[in-house]
Design an enzyme around this catalytic site. Sequence first.
Site, PDB file in Angstrom:
ATOM      1  N   ASP A 101       0.925  -1.116   0.049  1.00  0.00           N
ATOM      2  CA  ASP A 101      -0.030  -0.038  -0.024  1.00  0.00           C
ATOM      3  C   ASP A 101       0.952   1.116   0.050  1.00  0.00           C
ATOM      4  O   ASP A 101       1.989   1.035   0.491  1.00  0.00           O
ATOM      5  CB  ASP A 101      -1.104  -0.153   1.181  1.00  0.00           C
TER       6      ASP A 101
HETATM    7  N1  URA Z   1      -1.079  -5.920   4.059  1.00  0.00           N
HETATM    8  C1  URA Z   1      -1.444  -4.580   4.116  1.00  0.00           C
HETATM    9  O1  URA Z   1      -2.517  -4.406   4.683  1.00  0.00           O
HETATM   10  N2  URA Z   1      -0.858  -3.768   3.363  1.00  0.00           N
HETATM   11  C2  URA Z   1       0.194  -3.948   2.628  1.00  0.00           C
HETATM   12  O2  URA Z   1       0.639  -3.045   2.205  1.00  0.00           O
HETATM   13  C3  URA Z   1       0.519  -5.244   2.739  1.00  0.00           C
HETATM   14  C4  URA Z   1       0.065  -6.298   3.417  1.00  0.00           C
END
Ligand code: URA
Length: 236
Positions: A101
């Site tokens: 993310d």
């Molecule tokens: N899980 C998440 O919630 N975000 C990420 O970026 C990676 C794994």
Amino acid sequence: MRLAKHLAAAGVASRRACEAIVRDGRVSVGGQLVTDPARDVGPGDAVQVDGRPITARGERVVYALNKPAGVVSTARDPQGRPTVVSMVPQTERLYPVGRLDIDTNGLILLTNQGELAHRLTHPRFEVEKTYRAVVGGPSVRDAELRALREGVELEDGRTAPARVQRISADTIEITIHEGRKRQVKRMCEAVGHPVKRLERVAFGPLQLGDLPRGRWRRLTDTEVDELMSWVASRRE
Ligand code: URA
């Protein structure tokens, strides 16, 4: 090999055009500006064009990057935000291996090896990813750790068993092999602990280690060999 020929062999441009690029003062060898296209270079010489390292055609490239928050993990962003690809030397097409993310930090790989990227990300190969999450809410309790380990019910189904360790009252380390959207955040939310900060500290056999945030390193040939053997040994 002559410098211009070396550049042409790496796919920079035609031999003629490479001679002009060198004469124009756009090329360095071992950090020194070189303007003689006939200068002899060997495989161990670090050659850069416009400040970017070049790689020989066919060379396997794998970068480990410590992605900072605010950077997207796609190759291009229609909104013009910085991308992980823009943070490493680009000599050819690079695939980000999976996604983090925008607000997640930590280890992400980029490679020019499409099959490697595929095998590292396809759910069938169950490659483990470890995240360190700083969470809100009261201190994390044993029952919540157990629930995360056993699997929690999310809107897209129950999560597979995970390895979960408490690091401190508000920090846990969680290892999953699925790669659903915002999975760690949703799992933590489901047990009453919204994630405040998330960092990926390991991907398959590779650790983030002490790679500083925003920095990258290129895996050595031996590391790439090991990664490829590791990936090939995963059951289909
Ligand atoms: N899980 C998440 O919630 N975000 C990420 O970026 C990676 C794994």
